[in-house]
Motif scaffolding. Structure first.
Motif, PDB file in Angstrom:
ATOM      1  N   GLY A  36     -41.607   4.591  22.145  1.00  0.00           N
ATOM      2  CA  GLY A  36     -40.756   3.999  21.124  1.00  0.00           C
ATOM      3  C   GLY A  36     -40.030   2.759  21.576  1.00  0.00           C
TER       4      GLY A  36
ATOM      5  N   THR B 291     -37.952  -4.370  13.019  1.00  0.00           N
ATOM      6  CA  THR B 291     -38.212  -5.803  13.129  1.00  0.00           C
ATOM      7  C   THR B 291     -36.966  -6.514  12.623  1.00  0.00           C
TER       8      THR B 291
ATOM      9  N   GLY C  59     -39.445  -1.848  17.825  1.00  0.00           N
ATOM     10  CA  GLY C  59     -39.574  -0.421  18.105  1.00  0.00           C
ATOM     11  C   GLY C  59     -38.392   0.369  17.592  1.00  0.00           C
ATOM     12  N   ASP C  60     -38.257   1.573  18.090  1.00  0.00           N
ATOM     13  CA  ASP C  60     -37.165   2.448  17.694  1.00  0.00           C
ATOM     14  C   ASP C  60     -35.923   2.093  18.498  1.00  0.00           C
TER      15      ASP C  60
ATOM     16  N   LYS D 145     -39.097   1.672  14.042  1.00  0.00           N
ATOM     17  CA  LYS D 145     -40.099   0.611  13.817  1.00  0.00           C
ATOM     18  C   LYS D 145     -39.426  -0.716  13.473  1.00  0.00           C
TER      19      LYS D 145
ATOM     20  N   HIS E 100     -42.836  -6.594  16.346  1.00  0.00           N
ATOM     21  CA  HIS E 100     -42.381  -5.206  16.426  1.00  0.00           C
ATOM     22  C   HIS E 100     -41.449  -5.034  17.625  1.00  0.00           C
TER      23      HIS E 100
ATOM     24  N   ALA F 180     -41.027  -1.200   9.320  1.00  0.00           N
ATOM     25  CA  ALA F 180     -41.111  -2.571   9.821  1.00  0.00           C
ATOM     26  C   ALA F 180     -40.930  -3.591   8.705  1.00  0.00           C
TER      27      ALA F 180
ATOM     28  N   ARG G 281     -48.583  -2.578  12.161  1.00  0.00           N
ATOM     29  CA  ARG G 281     -47.577  -3.090  13.104  1.00  0.00           C
ATOM     30  C   ARG G 281     -47.892  -4.549  13.369  1.00  0.00           C
TER      31      ARG G 281
ATOM     32  N   GLY H 159     -43.562   4.468   4.445  1.00  0.00           N
ATOM     33  CA  GLY H 159     -44.456   4.953   5.481  1.00  0.00           C
ATOM     34  C   GLY H 159     -45.446   6.010   5.063  1.00  0.00           C
TER      35      GLY H 159
ATOM     36  N   ASN I 212     -44.402   0.567   6.310  1.00  0.00           N
ATOM     37  CA  ASN I 212     -43.406   1.430   6.937  1.00  0.00           C
ATOM     38  C   ASN I 212     -42.091   0.673   7.136  1.00  0.00           C
TER      39      ASN I 212
END
Length: 748
Positions: free
Chosen positions: A341, A419, A435-436, A417, A433, A733, A389, A700, A731
């Motif tokens: 992640g 951005t 991430g978490d 996810k 991207h 992002a 992604r 998502g 999703n």
């Protein structure tokens, strides 16, 4: 544009993707062919051209700029003006100048066919050189310090060009003219290989040989690539892949596989099912990971994508990858070298520290990575390729806004996810991207990316947008950054992100925003909504019967909780501890939700696929993988509640999902088909009330290809126009982009 009379001169400003793609050499050669005098030069983000000569030649130049530009270029002539003639004796390429910023950052591109051929040519001075590139290929974004895009403003400024490379770099007729990452074995980056307890092995061939030997022996090698490190291992070695799973604490999440290009992609075709759309995506200059159906029989390790019917496949995009595949003689598992992640690792010291208990060896190089970037992921679906992604090759992703935004704005996106999006004038740029945002490292990369986007594009944000959920790290950062703050609902952002990709579609929209959970405007956790209207004017028109979930943040990784909640809400039993049910009955740590994503979790648990998930989305992915697509749907009750929201009741599904006399494939197929039908039933009711509407599928949950294709088929039968996210992922992002679109039209 008016035609230029007889002899004359023009000054042009050309914007778009025109830096880092061989555009100036193209302009130089074109002008010389047409007998034009003048010059071309880079400005901060545009290309300036002056042409002097015959009117017909100048007109031919205007046409050729658009029609004959290099394949990676996307030029737009934004200005053309007459100027006095007679000041230029020939046509030249001038040094770059700094001007008012209209900056377009080039992406990282895969090695081109001509460089690949040279790398295989024993007589070529770049034979087997792991960093070969030209103006049409190689790293860009990952090594840029500032614009305009010149070598001095990249991390390649540390490498002084040798005489041979300098001659190529300065020759306008050479295809390596101003290829900023230009290098060779005499003057460029180099490899070294290291292992714990051994002296480092320097030299490209020696380092490669050691890494290849380890990969052939089934060991795990961390390899520094274009945008960061990958963990690589022989994709045919079951025990090796299992060892990687144990060390990376990743028991089920699928790995991507890097396939060799030799022998007409025979290894690829033996592992996955391809068509023209898939092959086009695989071989595009961005070289993303492409999600494709697995073949039942292949030589790849079964545990690469356990429980799934699809596989993430990609072709080599760097010369180093190509050499590794060629020398190993087969496909390689290639997964981001990071903690799950988190953003990708970029520095040798950091890699050896963070991955000390994962990798057996490290293949490093000394070309610095300034901007970390992960691989892009795309999926062919319904005759189109859509992004899952956005990363290397696709990001930073620039889109046009339908109208100018009132002030430069930074959108901070979601928690998972993540951005970022930066908007000014009529432009918006979406970051790679990130991430978490659960870890400090992810949050540090998030903050650095927010700063770097503004610096690279020379835009200082005056407004910041965040989600309405106070628990998101992105929200906390936005609230503390000192800028004027706006807040946008999670699902409104999903809906607006989709509409933002289709500005030419006018009229009202009905966007189904199905995902895990997001904070709704009524204080409950939404996730199965149908939003009616348009950006800035959404209202909730459809949803699911709400249910109460216990467990807080654990719910996403524990599908049994969703199954238990549905059963208890509908009066069915669920085999779990009495304490859990008692806590649920008392409402302890419970939240009401209408989440479609949790319905998929529950279905997977009821069927017996998994009650505990090791990664987000595991349960729905396994559900999709086993579903029989030919099972007919169970029509679900639909009623209107006191708030005039059309609610689908999921309760009739429970007896079927828990009926052990039916196969898991049949039960999964019935669930998928029923969810698709439920969506169409809501759309029909809402259209009957409000007239013609455009349908959007966002969130998502719609990464589920089977669900999307079944839904599209049913909606098409009813005459709906349906849109999906394509350039921006469906999703979370997409949330940052959706926040920008929502703010563009919203009344804040």
């Amino acid at each position: 544009m008016p035609r230029v009379e007889e002899q004359g001169a023009c000054r042009w400003l050309i914007t778009g993707r025109v830096q880092g793609v061989g555009f100036r050499p193209f302009i130089y050669r074109l002008a010389r062919e047409l007998g034009l005098n003048g010059f071309v030069r880079n400005r901060s983000g545009t290309v300036e051209v002056v042409t002097e000569g015959d009117a017909s030649s100048i007109e031919a130049f205007a046409v050729a700029v658009q029609q004959q530009a290099p394949s990676l270029a996307r030029p737009t002539i934004t200005s053309r003006e007459k100027i006095p003639a007679g000041f230029h004796a020939d046509f030249r390429i001038l040094a770059s100048s700094v001007s008012d910023a209209d900056i377009h950052i080039p992406a990282d591109y895969s090695v081109c066919a001509r460089c690949y051929e040279e790398m295989q040519d024993l007589s070529n001075r770049r034979y087997r050189y792991p960093f070969i590139n030209c103006t049409e290929c190689g790293p860009r974004y990952s090594l840029i310090k500032a614009m305009p895009y010149d070598r001095a403003q990249t991390t390649m400024s540390e490498f002084t060009l040798c005489g041979a490379c300098r001659a190529e770099y300065e020759n306008p007729n050479d295809r390596r003219f101003h290829a900023e990452p230009l290098a060779c074995v005499a003057c460029g980056p180099a490899l070294w290989y290291s292992e714990p307890g051994r002296a480092a092995i320097h030299g490209n061939e020696n380092a490669l040989a050691d890494a290849v030997a380890q990969l052939r022996d089934g060991l795990i090698v961390a390899v520094k690539g274009v945008g960061g490190y990958h963990l690589m291992i022989d994709a045919r070695n079951e025990r090796a892949v299992a060892r990687l799973r144990i060390r990376k604490h990743r028991p089920h999440k699928p790995f991507a596989v890097l396939f060799p290009v030799m022998d007409n992609l025979i290894a690829l075709h033996k592992a996955v099912i391809t068509d023209d759309l898939a092959l086009s995506a695989l071989s595009a200059p961005d070289r993303p990971i492409v999600i494709l159906p697995k073949r039942r029989q292949s030589r790849l390790a079964d545990c690469i994508a356990p429980g799934l019917s699809q596989l993430g496949a990609m072709l080599p995009y760097s010369p180093l990858h190509q050499l590794l595949l060629q020398d190993v003689g087969g496909a390689l598992v290639t997964t981001s070298a990071n903690i799950s992640g988190e953003p990708v690792v970029t520095e040798p010291e950091e890699a050896e520290t963070l991955l000390a208990n994962v990798a057996d060896g490290f293949l490093h190089h000394n070309r610095p990575i300034l901007c970390p970037i992960d691989d892009s992921v795309v999926e062919p679906c319904a005759t189109k390729t859509r992004a899952i992604r956005i990363g290397r090759g696709l990001a930073p992703l620039e889109l046009q806004l339908p109208r100018p935004i009132s002030s430069p704005t930074l959108a901070t996106g979601a928690h998972l996810k993540n951005t970022l999006a930066l908007a000014w004038d009529n432009r918006v740029v979406i970051s790679p991207h990130i991430g978490d945002l659960d870890s400090r490292r992810s949050q540090a990369v998030f903050a650095r990316t927010a700063s770097e986007l503004q610096r690279l594009y020379d835009v200082r944000a005056e407004t910041v947008i965040c989600d309405t959920h106070d628990g998101y790290a992105s929200t906390r950062w936005a609230k503390g950054c000192g800028l004027s703050l706006q807040r946008v609902g999670h699902h409104q952002a999903h809906a607006s992100a989709l509409v933002g990709e289709w500005p030419e579609d006018t009229g009202s929209w009905l966007v189904f925003t199905w995902d895990g959970v997001g904070l709704g405007s009524d204080g409950t956790l939404w996730g199965g909504e149908a939003l009616l209207g348009k950006p800035g004017q959404w209202r909730r028109a459809g949803s699911f019967r709400p249910f109460r979930l216990a467990g807080g943040d654990r719910v996403g990784r524990e599908p049994w909780r969703s199954a238990a909640a549905l059963c208890w809400t509908a009066g069915f039993d669920w085999n779990t501890s009495s304490m859990a049910k008692e806590a649920w009955q008392k409402g302890l740590n419970c939240h009401e939700t209408s989440s479609a994503g949790r319905l998929f979790d529950a279905a997977a648990a009821m069927i017996g696929l998994t009650e505990m998930a090791s990664f987000e989305g595991q349960a729905p992915m396994w559900l999709e993988a086993i579903a029989d697509p030919d099972i007919p749907a169970l029509p679900l009750p639909l009623h209107r509640d006191a708030e005039r929201i059309w609610r689908t009741d999921w309760a009739p599904l429970i007896p079927f999902l828990m009926d052990g006399r039916q196969s898991p494939a049949a039960r999964a197929g019935l669930f998928q088909a029923s969810m698709a039908l439920a969506l169409v039933q809501q759309a029909l009711r809402i259209r009957a009330e409000h007239g013609e509407i455009n349908i959007g599928l966002a969130g998502g949950v719609f990464q589920n290809r089977l669900l999307v294709e079944q839904t599209l088929g049913l909606l098409d039968e009813q005459g709906f126009t349906v849109r999906l996210n394509e350039q921006v992922p469906c999703n979370d992002a997409s949330i940052s982009f959706g926040q920008i679109i929502e703010a563009l039209y919203g009344d804040f």
